[in-house]
Design a protein around this motif. Structure first.
Motif, PDB file in Angstrom:
ATOM      1  N   LYS A   1       0.821  -1.211   0.000  1.00  0.00           N
ATOM      2  CA  LYS A   1       0.000   0.000   0.000  1.00  0.00           C
ATOM      3  C   LYS A   1       0.853   1.257   0.000  1.00  0.00           C
ATOM      4  O   LYS A   1       0.459   2.286  -0.555  1.00  0.00           O
ATOM      5  N   THR A   2       2.012   1.195   0.637  1.00  0.00           N
ATOM      6  CA  THR A   2       2.907   2.350   0.674  1.00  0.00           C
ATOM      7  C   THR A   2       4.334   1.893   0.411  1.00  0.00           C
ATOM      8  O   THR A   2       4.690   0.738   0.673  1.00  0.00           O
ATOM      9  N   TRP A   3       5.163   2.825  -0.096  1.00  0.00           N
ATOM     10  CA  TRP A   3       6.572   2.549  -0.350  1.00  0.00           C
ATOM     11  C   TRP A   3       7.428   3.213   0.724  1.00  0.00           C
ATOM     12  O   TRP A   3       7.022   4.224   1.307  1.00  0.00           O
ATOM     13  N   PRO A   4       8.605   2.673   0.994  1.00  0.00           N
ATOM     14  CA  PRO A   4       9.491   3.270   2.006  1.00  0.00           C
ATOM     15  C   PRO A   4       9.837   4.720   1.670  1.00  0.00           C
ATOM     16  O   PRO A   4       9.924   5.103   0.501  1.00  0.00           O
ATOM     17  N   ASN A   5      10.017   5.519   2.710  1.00  0.00           N
ATOM     18  CA  ASN A   5      10.447   6.918   2.590  1.00  0.00           C
ATOM     19  C   ASN A   5       9.478   7.773   1.775  1.00  0.00           C
ATOM     20  O   ASN A   5       9.870   8.786   1.187  1.00  0.00           O
ATOM     21  N   GLY A   6       8.224   7.360   1.716  1.00  0.00           N
ATOM     22  CA  GLY A   6       7.226   8.151   1.021  1.00  0.00           C
ATOM     23  C   GLY A   6       7.341   8.147  -0.489  1.00  0.00           C
ATOM     24  O   GLY A   6       6.762   9.007  -1.163  1.00  0.00           O
ATOM     25  N   ALA A   7       8.070   7.184  -1.045  1.00  0.00           N
ATOM     26  CA  ALA A   7       8.242   7.123  -2.501  1.00  0.00           C
ATOM     27  C   ALA A   7       6.909   6.869  -3.194  1.00  0.00           C
ATOM     28  O   ALA A   7       6.042   6.164  -2.677  1.00  0.00           O
ATOM     29  N   ARG A   8       6.734   7.461  -4.375  1.00  0.00           N
ATOM     30  CA  ARG A   8       5.492   7.303  -5.134  1.00  0.00           C
ATOM     31  C   ARG A   8       5.501   6.045  -5.989  1.00  0.00           C
ATOM     32  O   ARG A   8       4.445   5.520  -6.345  1.00  0.00           O
ATOM     33  N   VAL A   9       6.685   5.571  -6.353  1.00  0.00           N
ATOM     34  CA  VAL A   9       6.788   4.395  -7.212  1.00  0.00           C
ATOM     35  C   VAL A   9       8.141   3.736  -6.971  1.00  0.00           C
ATOM     36  O   VAL A   9       9.079   4.390  -6.499  1.00  0.00           O
TER      37      VAL A   9
END
Length: 252
Positions: free
Chosen positions: A70-78
């Motif tokens: 659902k989410t990527w590390p460090n707030g990455a979008r992709v």
């Protein structure tokens, strides 16, 4: 093992691959495509095929449950994974003459070092899928790749053979086992991933990959996010990191 597979697969939704075929110029023959014709043992779909026959024909390896987090590390979008098929001279195995072989040799002597330097500048990890005999021809590639301590080397066949064309499951299994053993000795670590050489994912390939205990396969193109392969309607337990091909032929 299953939980580690999920963690690994959820790290990469899209795999971009570069085909290291060397260089091309007006005076040099370009490397031939790694694509091969369908194996004769596979029954084609025709206007006379029944619905069940069509389902069976396409059912070997299909998209199953998606594994994108659902989410990527460090707030990455992709997240994107870079991988390279380092086929070199073996791409010309059907035409082993000096000029086409030199096109393939360029991949090892020039393309790989340049790509490694580029990845270094941006601190980007990558996977290099290399046939076992490609490493035999250019053993210097292994320390050059692994010295960066961020890249991995994956299985890509013995001589970049077309697995469905072998027509013998036992021989295909032997070649896969040989490749695993050779890369394990060359790198000091059992390879975690595999990519079918010559895009040759045959009817028994999935079962052989599963039995060999690979963490993931990266041969198919059915999605742009990781998923579990479904075979004939049943979850296989094999994680697929699907690819999007990018030709990386360098011109002089």
């Amino acid at each position: 093992m299953e939980s580690s597979r999920k963690r690994h697969a959820c790290a990469v939704p899209l795999v971009l691959i570069g085909l290291l075929t060397g260089c091309s110029s007006p005076s040099a023959q370009p490397a031939q495509s790694s694509r091969q014709p369908p194996a004769a043992a596979v029954n084609p779909i025709t206007v006379d095929s029944t619905e069940d026959q069509i389902r069976q024909a396409v059912g070997t390896a299909r998209v199953g449950r998606k594994l994108t987090p659902k989410t990527w590390p460090n707030g990455a979008r992709v997240a994107v994974c870079l991988s390279f098929d380092v086929d070199n001279e073996l791409l010309q195995r059907a035409n082993p003459l000096p000029v086409p072989l030199s096109v393939g040799e360029y991949g090892a002597t020039t393309s790989v070092p340049r790509i490694l330097d580029l990845l270094d500048r941006h601190q980007v990890p990558a996977t290099f899928f290399i046939p076992a005999m490609g490493i035999m021809l250019h053993p210097e590639m292994v320390p050059a790749i692994l010295a960066r301590r961020r890249h991995e080397i994956g299985v890509h066949g013995w001589v970049h053979e077309f697995w469905p064309g072998i027509g013998d499951a036992a021989k295909e299994q032997r070649l896969l086992a040989q490749s695993i053993e050779y890369l394990t000795k060359a790198t000091g670590k059992r390879p975690a991933g595999v990519r079918a050489p010559s895009s040759g994912f045959g009817p028994q390939t999935l079962d052989l990959i599963r039995k060999a205990g690979f963490l993931y396969d990266s041969s198919l193109l059915a999605a742009d996010e990781p998923y579990e392969i479904v075979s004939n309607g049943q979850p296989s337990g094999v994680i697929e990191l699907p690819i999007s091909e990018v030709a990386a032929s360098m011109k002089r």
